[in-house]
Structure formats: C-alpha cells, structure tokens
Design a protein around this motif. Structure first.
Motif, PDB file in Angstrom:
ATOM      1  N   GLN A 211      17.871  14.991 -37.353  1.00  0.00           N
ATOM      2  CA  GLN A 211      17.584  13.593 -37.020  1.00  0.00           C
ATOM      3  C   GLN A 211      16.195  13.499 -36.401  1.00  0.00           C
ATOM      4  N   ASP A 212      15.417  12.573 -36.948  1.00  0.00           N
ATOM      5  CA  ASP A 212      14.044  12.315 -36.512  1.00  0.00           C
ATOM      6  C   ASP A 212      14.062  11.135 -35.528  1.00  0.00           C
ATOM      7  N   HIS A 213      12.988  10.939 -34.800  1.00  0.00           N
ATOM      8  CA  HIS A 213      12.838   9.770 -33.909  1.00  0.00           C
ATOM      9  C   HIS A 213      11.524   9.116 -34.263  1.00  0.00           C
ATOM     10  N   THR A 225       6.127   5.748 -35.996  1.00  0.00           N
ATOM     11  CA  THR A 225       5.165   6.858 -36.053  1.00  0.00           C
ATOM     12  C   THR A 225       5.602   7.795 -37.179  1.00  0.00           C
ATOM     13  N   GLY A 226       4.891   8.881 -37.343  1.00  0.00           N
ATOM     14  CA  GLY A 226       5.319   9.915 -38.285  1.00  0.00           C
ATOM     15  C   GLY A 226       6.562  10.641 -37.805  1.00  0.00           C
ATOM     16  N   GLY A 227       6.903  10.471 -36.531  1.00  0.00           N
ATOM     17  CA  GLY A 227       8.068  11.159 -35.943  1.00  0.00           C
ATOM     18  C   GLY A 227       7.672  11.735 -34.597  1.00  0.00           C
ATOM     19  N   VAL A 286       9.615  14.492 -50.832  1.00  0.00           N
ATOM     20  CA  VAL A 286       9.640  15.629 -51.761  1.00  0.00           C
ATOM     21  C   VAL A 286       9.066  16.885 -51.098  1.00  0.00           C
ATOM     22  N   ARG A 287       9.245  16.956 -49.769  1.00  0.00           N
ATOM     23  CA  ARG A 287       8.666  18.049 -48.973  1.00  0.00           C
ATOM     24  C   ARG A 287       9.435  18.098 -47.666  1.00  0.00           C
ATOM     25  N   PHE A 288       9.202  19.158 -46.893  1.00  0.00           N
ATOM     26  CA  PHE A 288       9.834  19.229 -45.581  1.00  0.00           C
ATOM     27  C   PHE A 288       9.400  18.026 -44.747  1.00  0.00           C
ATOM     28  N   GLY A 289      10.297  17.478 -43.952  1.00  0.00           N
ATOM     29  CA  GLY A 289       9.911  16.441 -42.997  1.00  0.00           C
ATOM     30  C   GLY A 289       9.146  17.067 -41.845  1.00  0.00           C
ATOM     31  N   ASP A 290       8.282  16.288 -41.250  1.00  0.00           N
ATOM     32  CA  ASP A 290       7.554  16.750 -40.080  1.00  0.00           C
ATOM     33  C   ASP A 290       7.762  15.701 -39.006  1.00  0.00           C
ATOM     34  N   PRO A 291       8.436  15.969 -37.893  1.00  0.00           N
ATOM     35  CA  PRO A 291       8.704  17.282 -37.308  1.00  0.00           C
ATOM     36  C   PRO A 291      10.009  17.985 -37.708  1.00  0.00           C
ATOM     37  N   GLU A 292      10.873  17.420 -38.556  1.00  0.00           N
ATOM     38  CA  GLU A 292      12.176  18.049 -38.821  1.00  0.00           C
ATOM     39  C   GLU A 292      12.057  19.530 -39.179  1.00  0.00           C
ATOM     40  N   CYS A 293      10.992  19.871 -39.915  1.00  0.00           N
ATOM     41  CA  CYS A 293      10.779  21.260 -40.346  1.00  0.00           C
ATOM     42  C   CYS A 293      10.759  22.228 -39.161  1.00  0.00           C
TER      43      CYS A 293
HETATM   44  N1  GLY Z   1       9.503  12.808 -40.174  1.00  0.00           N
HETATM   45  C1  GLY Z   1       9.613  12.041 -41.346  1.00  0.00           C
HETATM   46  C2  GLY Z   1       8.789  12.508 -42.457  1.00  0.00           C
HETATM   47  O1  GLY Z   1       8.303  13.625 -42.456  1.00  0.00           O
HETATM   48  O2  GLY Z   1       8.632  11.760 -43.394  1.00  0.00           O
END
Ligand code: GLY
Ligand code: AMP
Length: 427
Positions: A211-213, A225-227, A286-293
């Motif tokens: 889970q992202d924020h 934001t991007g996370g 189509v890629r790792f999420g950032d920061p989820e990665c």
């Molecule tokens: N954290 C969401 C994304 O990478 O798109």
C-alpha cells in the motif's frame, strides 16, 4: 551475470542493492544512478530517456540483462530495441507498455477482457467530453490519457470541476500531448492496494500486496505526490481477495495481452480499489512502483537476478519466491515544497547514523554525491525502509532511522502504515 539497471530513483537503488547481493551477479551498472546507488553499482551518466544511448551502453558493456526501472523508456520502446539487438531485457515492449502509457488503451483492454474497472468513456473532442459530464451529472474522475508523471488524474466532486478539468487537459494543454485525449470514469470509494506480478509473457508470480500513500500530508490530505511511503504486506488484501485479484485481474491481463499479440514481460502493477469484497482496477503500471519497490525488495528473501532473467526469457514457469517473516515499511523524506517547487543542493547529514540503526536501510531517490558529501537533487530525496517482526516494529525502525537524518526543509509523513496499524491494533 553483469546487469544494467536503468533509472536513478529510490526504486532503482533498491533494485541495485538487491541485485548486487546476488551470488550470481558479478557487476551492477546503473544509468544514470544517483548519489547513493554509487555504493552498490557503477553509475554511468546516460539518462533513462536516452534509448539509443542505453542500447549503445548495453552493447559496449556486454551485459547479460537490462532491468528497466521507469515507465518512460519502456513506452518509448527501449526493450524493443534491446530485443532486436539480442540483449536480454526485463520490461515490456512498447506495445505492451501501453497498459500504462495510454489510459484509454488500458480501459478498452479491461472492458474487452472482462476485468473489473470503473465505467468509462474516452474523448478527444471537448464538446463530447462536456456532453458526457452533463449525462453523468455527478462526481467523476477525469484523467489525461498519456504519461503525466502521476499528475494526470483529477478527482472531480461536481460537474463544474469536471468541466474545468477537461478544458484544462484538452484545450489548455495542462499535460501537453499526454492530454490529447481524456478518460472520464466513475468515482470509486474504498481502500487502495497494489498487487505486482513478475510476468514472462505467459506465466507470472505475484509479490506481496503493498500500500502506497499518495497524498503529501498526514491523514491523507494535501496534493497527490509520487508516493510518500509504502509498506507490505497490506492486510487489506486478505488471502481471499488476493486470489480474487489473481483470478479476475492478473490472469486475464496476462492471457489477454498474449492473445492480443502483445505478450506482457516485466512487472505488471495492478493498482486496486477495494470496497468490501468488490475489487476494481484503478490503473495498471508496467514497472515496479516507487516507493513500493523499496519495502517489497526488503522483504524478498529469494535471489532476484535469476528470476528477472528467467522472466526475460519466457522461462518463469516453476519459479517460486521466498519472503521474510514480518513486514517492511518505507518513509519518504522529501524536499520542502514537494510536490510543488523545492530547492536542491542542500547537504544531507546523519546518513551513517541512520545506516547503523538495526533493521533499517536508506535508499536514495533524489541525491547527488560530491567530495564525499551527499546533497539533495530532487523532490523525493530518500526512502527509509524498516523491517520488523510486525508492521509496528518495521515502522519504529524506519522512523528511528529517519530521525537521524537532516537536510534543509526536510519533510516526511509521520503516519505511514496508519490504516494497517489501526486495523491490526483492533484485532
Ligand atoms: N507509487 C506509485 C507509482 O509508482 O506509480
Ligand atoms: P491513477 O494514476 O489512475 O492510479 O490515479 C491516481 C490516484 O487517483 C489513484 O491512486 C487514486 O487515489 C485516484 N483515483 C484514480 N482513479 C480513481 C477513481 N476512478 N475513483 C477514485 N479515485 C481514483
């Protein structure tokens, strides 16, 4: 194996960190990397958007695998060019990357394959979009079709807001060419979570739910934001929901892309809205999420390098992943003002103290190294990940490391993991 990682954010630092620990990896090269990635990879200053430069670099270095971090080079066809040159690459072709690169493509794909998602329509003509808003006469979500660095989604509480949004996108060019088309869709309620799958075109393995924020401030307030932080596993995704997401989303997507002639190799990221036992896809990446990665790789016990190589060869079948017990939680340290304007070039102190905190690791996102010092160089500056036997312990370890670090204007959310921590405390 010699591996080239493309990108220079927290996601790529986590990838380089994990890959550099692999017993089968002799060297990790990162283009362009950042001030922290230099600790575990050789950084080469080729920008992630320079498709021809990256192809030349991969050839020159004779790498065994290219792992592409961000979406832009995927949508621009980097993997197609590497394929033509016979260089193994982990990431989708440009045709498959349209799942993220065009929201209209991805929505039409989902409808065609019966994948649950909000009801939508796509428009290039302003009057058609305005007519659709009149028909709906209620809240809706307006999205720019193309890549807009996570900013192209406008949640509209009223038709008036929706009209402003489509005018800004279609007429005022708020998102440039990404806004040549808009998608208008139902406003969904519930809790968000992400399921990522490593895919080889035919088979896939899912990772832990994360889970992202996305909101800038505590309590999920403020601009998107991007996370600002992420954690895993996300307990909102119960074992039953996980099976439902695999059956109703991941499996039909991988099958559907292959059937449509664009087999999906790489990371399929399904951003889900969960409302009771109802699931709905908000977006594909189509890629790792950032920061989820960052927390995901902190939890991964298995060697990642052979898994990504197998996926790039269409040979994932039979591969399994081992995970550490407990949980991981990442807190983003951002520059003051982010996601708006912010300063760069501020010195960062306390990194050695943070690294000494047990069960914490600091990944760099927007940093630059010079003369042995590290300075800020982006909006999201660092990602601090803690692991622990429980999510509470992971959060305590992450925040203990955050509290060692200082730079001018540094800002962080103090409530990463709040939904899961509250639901776990109720149990
Ligand atoms: N954290 C969401 C994304 O990478 O798109
Ligand atoms: P996207 O880039 O499509 O994931 O959208 C970014 C964020 O906007 C998501 O993480 C959600 O918080 C929100 N969002 C997107 N689509 C919807 C929707 N149909 N209903 C409610 N919120 C949405």
């Amino acid at each position: 194996m010699k591996i080239l990682v493309v990108g220079g954010g927290g996601r790529e630092h986590a990838l380089c960190w994990k890959l550099s620990r692999s017993p089968v990896v002799t060297e990790v090269i990162c283009a362009p990397g950042n001030g922290g990635i230099a600790d575990c990879a050789r950084c080469v200053p080729t920008p992630a958007a320079d498709v021809e430069g990256l192809l030349a670099l991969a050839r020159h270095e004779n790498v065994d695998l290219v792992v592409v971090g961000p979406e832009a080079p995927l949508v621009a066809g980097l993997v197609d060019r590497l394929d033509e040159a016979g260089i193994p690459a982990f990431g989708p072709s440009a045709a498959a990357a349209r799942l993220e690169g065009s929201k209209a493509f991805s929505k039409e794909f989902m409808v065609r394959h019966g994948i649950p998602t909000a009801r939508f329509s796509a428009h290039e003509v302003l009057d058609d979009a305005l007519a659709e808003i009149d028909r709906r006469n209620g809240p809706c979500v307006v999205k720019a079709d193309g890549l807009a660095a996570g900013k192209g989604v406008i949640l509209c509480a009223s038709p008036a807001e929706a009209r402003d949004a489509v005018r800004a996108i279609l007429c005022d060019g708020a998102f440039g060419t990404a806004g040549a088309r808009v998608v208008i869709e139902d406003f969904l309620c519930g809790e968000e979570a992400s399921i990522l799958a490593i895919c080889d075109g035919t088979d896939f393995i899912t990772l832990m739910a994360a889970q992202d924020h996305k909101a800038a401030y505590d309590g999920d307030t403020g601009p998107n934001t991007g996370g600002m932080g992420a954690y895993c596993p996300a307990p909102v995704v119960t074992p039953a929901l996980r099976q439902q997401i695999i059956a109703q989303v991941i499996t039909p997507t991988v099958r559907g892309m292959a059937a449509d002639g664009h087999p999906f190799r790489g990371i399929l990221y399904a951003g889900m809205m969960i409302d009771g036992d109802r699931i709905s896809v908000l977006e594909f990446n189509v890629r790792f999420g950032d920061p989820e990665c960052q927390p995901l790789l902190a939890m991964l016990e298995s060697d990642l390098a052979p898994v990504l190589l197998a996926a790039s060869r269409g040979a994932l079948k039979g591969t399994t992943l081992a995970w550490r017990d407990g949980a991981a939680l990442c807190v983003v340290l951002a520059a003051g003002g982010y996601p708006g304007n912010y300063t760069t070039g501020d010195e960062i102190t306390g990194l050695a103290e943070a690294a000494a905190v047990p069960r914490a690791v600091v990944f760099h996102a927007g940093t630059r190294a010079s003369d042995g010092r590290i300075h800020t160089a982006g909006g999201r500056v660092l990602g601090v990940t803690g692991t622990g036997a429980s999510l509470r312990e992971a959060a305590d370890n992450a925040y203990a490391a955050c509290d060692c670090i200082h730079f001018n204007g540094m800002r962080l959310r103090r409530d990463i993991g709040h939904r899961a921590l509250k639901s776990l405390e109720r149990m």
